[in-house]
Design an enzyme around this catalytic site. Structure first.
Site, mmCIF file in Angstrom:
data_model
loop_
_atom_site.group_PDB
_atom_site.id
_atom_site.type_symbol
_atom_site.label_atom_id
_atom_site.label_comp_id
_atom_site.label_asym_id
_atom_site.label_seq_id
_atom_site.Cartn_x
_atom_site.Cartn_y
_atom_site.Cartn_z
ATOM 1 N N GLY A 334 32.888 37.325 39.295
ATOM 2 C CA GLY A 334 31.446 37.383 39.148
ATOM 3 C C GLY A 334 30.944 38.811 39.180
ATOM 4 O O GLY A 334 31.704 39.777 39.003
ATOM 5 N N HIS A 336 29.771 40.732 41.644
ATOM 6 C CA HIS A 336 30.330 41.594 42.684
ATOM 7 C C HIS A 336 31.723 42.063 42.304
ATOM 8 O O HIS A 336 32.117 43.197 42.606
ATOM 9 C CB HIS A 336 30.360 40.841 44.020
ATOM 10 C CG HIS A 336 30.554 41.709 45.216
ATOM 11 N ND1 HIS A 336 31.764 41.814 45.883
ATOM 12 C CD2 HIS A 336 29.698 42.540 45.873
ATOM 13 C CE1 HIS A 336 31.627 42.637 46.901
ATOM 14 N NE2 HIS A 336 30.396 43.099 46.919
ATOM 15 N N CYS A 337 32.466 41.201 41.617
ATOM 16 C CA CYS A 337 33.856 41.505 41.271
ATOM 17 C C CYS A 337 33.987 42.647 40.268
ATOM 18 O O CYS A 337 35.029 43.301 40.218
ATOM 19 C CB CYS A 337 34.542 40.273 40.701
ATOM 20 S SG CYS A 337 34.495 38.812 41.753
ATOM 21 N N ILE A 338 32.958 42.874 39.453
ATOM 22 C CA ILE A 338 33.083 43.894 38.404
ATOM 23 C C ILE A 338 32.364 45.195 38.762
ATOM 24 O O ILE A 338 32.269 46.092 37.921
ATOM 25 C CB ILE A 338 32.604 43.368 37.041
ATOM 26 C CG1 ILE A 338 31.091 43.115 37.029
ATOM 27 C CG2 ILE A 338 33.372 42.118 36.651
ATOM 28 C CD1 ILE A 338 30.532 42.833 35.642
#
Length: 345
Positions: A334, A336-338
């Site tokens: 999502g 936050h992950c990128i």
């Protein structure tokens, strides 16, 4: 854990930022195989970057061959730096930024990255170098670590508390033979963690082929000291319903680094429970806090407005901006992950 004052401290995501770092999708599973998938990945990464630019600078790592296409998608204010990449999950391949105890020096913890526990589909020849590269470009002191870890596997409150999951840091594919005490000692040395709250696991789909085996950043986060936002799956037929209940019980019994109990605030999962691949792990927890704002995942779901309202209450004074994250979760993560925040000194 040691009572000695830590040399480095990882600030809360809510602390002021100098910028947000990202990586541009350039190949493989993240980019996709068809023209439509490629276009969707580029649009979505760009939508997140362009939303962040309204609040703070963005620095995007792009493979040299993709500079022109990236520039065509990105806001002119996004700074492009070039490097070879395997994938585009900057939270995991980039460093975790820390500050010296006196707040005068910037550090960048360069975890060992091995493709989320040496997943069969992953490659990481280039991504394993991004932590040190980004740390150097940021002007930080690079702090090497032998721990296999990813930024999505930890959340901190800035006061010494860290949330993490047993199936990530203790994963045999990441750190075979390490015990909790070993991990805790390394987190104390690198990010100033004085108290670890171990969750037993993450969300169900995160254990599928393209999952991370339990990253905490789709499960729980700490918007302010003493408060935990928890993914709350309300459909009793979804296996994460039981996961959410068990995690709530654990967190309500847990204490933070100050010795105080948490107030656990449930953030409802989307009403949608499945996509073409099976049960989803779509989560509103996977948001990015930026200067004066929050960049939040939306899903075209009837629970979007309700969840964004919970986030607005959890981060008073910040404007919450939603970005459709379905193309990201189709690829295993999502918002936050990128992204990876660089704190201000």
């Amino acid at each position: 854990m040691s009572d000695a004052a830590p040399a480095w401290v990882m600030p809360s995501e809510t602390a002021p930022h100098d910028c947000t770092w990202m990586a541009w999708p350039s190949q493989g599973y993240t980019l996709g195989d068809t023209p439509d998938e490629v276009a969707a990945a580029r649009r979505t990464w760009a939508a997140v970057a362009n939303a962040v630019t309204a609040f703070e600078p963005v620095r995007m790592v792009v493979v040299p061959a993709d500079v022109e296409v990236a520039r065509a998608h990105l806001h002119p204010d996004v700074e492009i730096v070039t490097a070879e990449l395997d994938d585009a999950w900057m939270r995991d391949i980039g460093p975790s930024f820390v500050r010296s105890a006196d707040g005068t020096r910037l550090g960048a913890v360069d975890w060992v990255f091995n493709g989320w526990g040496a997943q069969a589909w992953a490659s990481w020849e280039h991504d394993a170098r991004i932590g040190a590269l980004v740390g150097g470009l940021a002007g930080a002191e690079v702090i090497g670590s032998p721990l296999v870890n990813e930024g999505g596997g930890i959340h901190v409150d800035g006061l010494g508390t860290v949330l993490l999951t047993e199936t990530v840091q203790l994963d045999p594919g990441r750190n075979p033979g390490l015990a909790r005490a070993d991990v805790e000692a390394e987190l104390a040395r690198t990010i100033g963690a004085t108290h670890c709250v171990w969750l037993p696991r993450g969300l169900t789909r995160d254990y599928d082929e393209f999952g991370t085996r339990g990253h905490v950043d789709i499960v729980a986060t700490i918007p302010s000291p003493g408060i935990v936002l928890l993914h709350e799956q309300q459909d009793p037929d979804h296996p994460d319903h039981a996961v959410s209940r068990a995690l709530r019980e654990l967190l309500e019994d847990a204490r933070d680094a100050r010795g105080e109990r948490f107030e656990v605030v449930g953030v409802p999962a989307p009403r949608t429970v499945a996509d073409a691949e099976g049960l989803v792990d779509w989560s509103y927890i996977n948001h990015l806090v930026v200067n004066d704002g929050v960049i939040a995942c939306t899903y075209g779901d009837e629970h979007d407005d309700r969840a964004l309202g919970v986030l607005a209450e959890a981060y008073p004074g910040r404007r919450v901006v939603g970005v459709d994250a379905r193309p990201l979760f189709d690829r295993g993560g999502g918002i936050h992950c990128i992204t990876q925040q660089q704190p201000a000194l």
